[in-house]
Design a protein around this motif. Structure first.
Motif: not given
Length: 218
Positions: A14-18
C-alpha cells in the motif's frame, strides 16, 4: 550544533511509512534583535544568544508510484526552545510547532497527469515574539503529445492566493505588529519535444576485465 536523528521505515504493497525522530542543539545561536531608543530610532542587529534546542519527529506516508494515484504527505511536530538570557532576562522562548505538506499526482488518462503540491510552513518563535505560519500551493497539468516525444505543461503557483503571514514582536522599548503579503501567483506554460532517439548504452572494459567487471556508460 549537535544533531542526532533516527530513521524508521516500513514498506508494503500500500505504500511506505517513515518515522524520523531527531534532537538538535545549537550554542551561540544567531538571532536578530531590534531596539528603539528614546528618539524613536529603531536598530536591528544580529546577536549571539545562549542556545537554541529542538526535538521532535517527522512522519511521512508515500503511495506506490505505479498506480493511477501517487504522492506523499509529511507531518512534523517539534518543540522549539530558545535562550537569549545573556542579552536580556526576557529573551527566553519555548513552544510546540508543526508543519504539514504533501503532493498528489493523478493520471486523469494515460497521457494526461495532474499534480497538486501544498505545504504549510510553521509558526516561527523568535526571542522577541512570533511570526505566523504561511501556506504555499501549486497546481500543474502535463499532457503528452506525439506519443512520448513531446509534452505540453501548465503550472500555477499559489492559485488560491494564500501566501501571506503576520508577525508580532515586542521589547521593553517597543511593540510592533505587522502583516506581509506577497503576490506570487504565476502561470507558466511550457512545451517540450525530443528529437532523435535516446543514446544507446555501451560497455567499456577496464583493467579488471579478467574478473568479469565492466563499467556501464551512457
Amino acid at each position: 550544533t549537535q544533531s542526532f536523528s533516527v530513521d524508521f521505515s516500513l514498506t508494503g504493497s500500500k505504500g511506505t511509512l517513515r518515522v524520523a525522530p531527531y534532537y538538535r542543539s545549537t550554542t551561540d545561536m544567531w538571532e536578530r534583535i531590534r531596539t528603539v531608543d528614546t528618539l524613536g530610532v529603531a536598530t536591528n542587529r544580529w546577536e549571539n544568544g545562549v542556545s537554541a534546542d529542538a526535538y521532535g519527529s517527522n512522519f511521512t506516508i508515500s503511495l506506490p508510484p505505479t498506480g493511477r494515484v501517487s504522492g506523499s504527505t509529511n507531518f512534523s511536530i517539534y518543540r522549539d526552545m530558545r535562550d537569549g538570557t545573556n542579552i536580556s532576562s526576557a529573551y527566553r522562548r519555548s513552544a510546540w510547532m508543526w508543519t504539514l505538506g504533501g503532493n498528489l499526482g493523478v493520471k486523469v488518462r494515460e497521457s494526461l497527469t495532474a499534480q497538486l503540491y501544498a505545504h504549510y510552513f510553521p509558526t516561527q518563535s523568535i526571542l522577541q515574539g512570533r511570526a505566523s505560519g504561511y501556506t504555499y500551493t501549486s497546481l500543474s497539468l502535463r499532457q503528452q503529445l506525439f506519443g512520448t516525444r513531446g509534452s505540453l505543461s501548465i503550472n500555477i503557483n499559489d492559485p488560491l492566493n494564500l501566501y501571506r503571514y503576520t508577525s508580532s514582536t515586542s521589547d521593553a522599548t517597543y511593540v510592533q505588529n505587522s502583516r506581509s503579503s506577497f503576490q506570487s501567483r504565476v502561470v507558466t506554460l511550457g512545451f517540450t519535444f525530443n528529437f532523435g532517439n535516446p543514446p544507446e548504452q555501451q560497455t567499456r572494459r577496464t583493467g579488471v576485465e579478467e574478473t568479469g567487471e565492466t563499467i556501464r556508460i551512457r
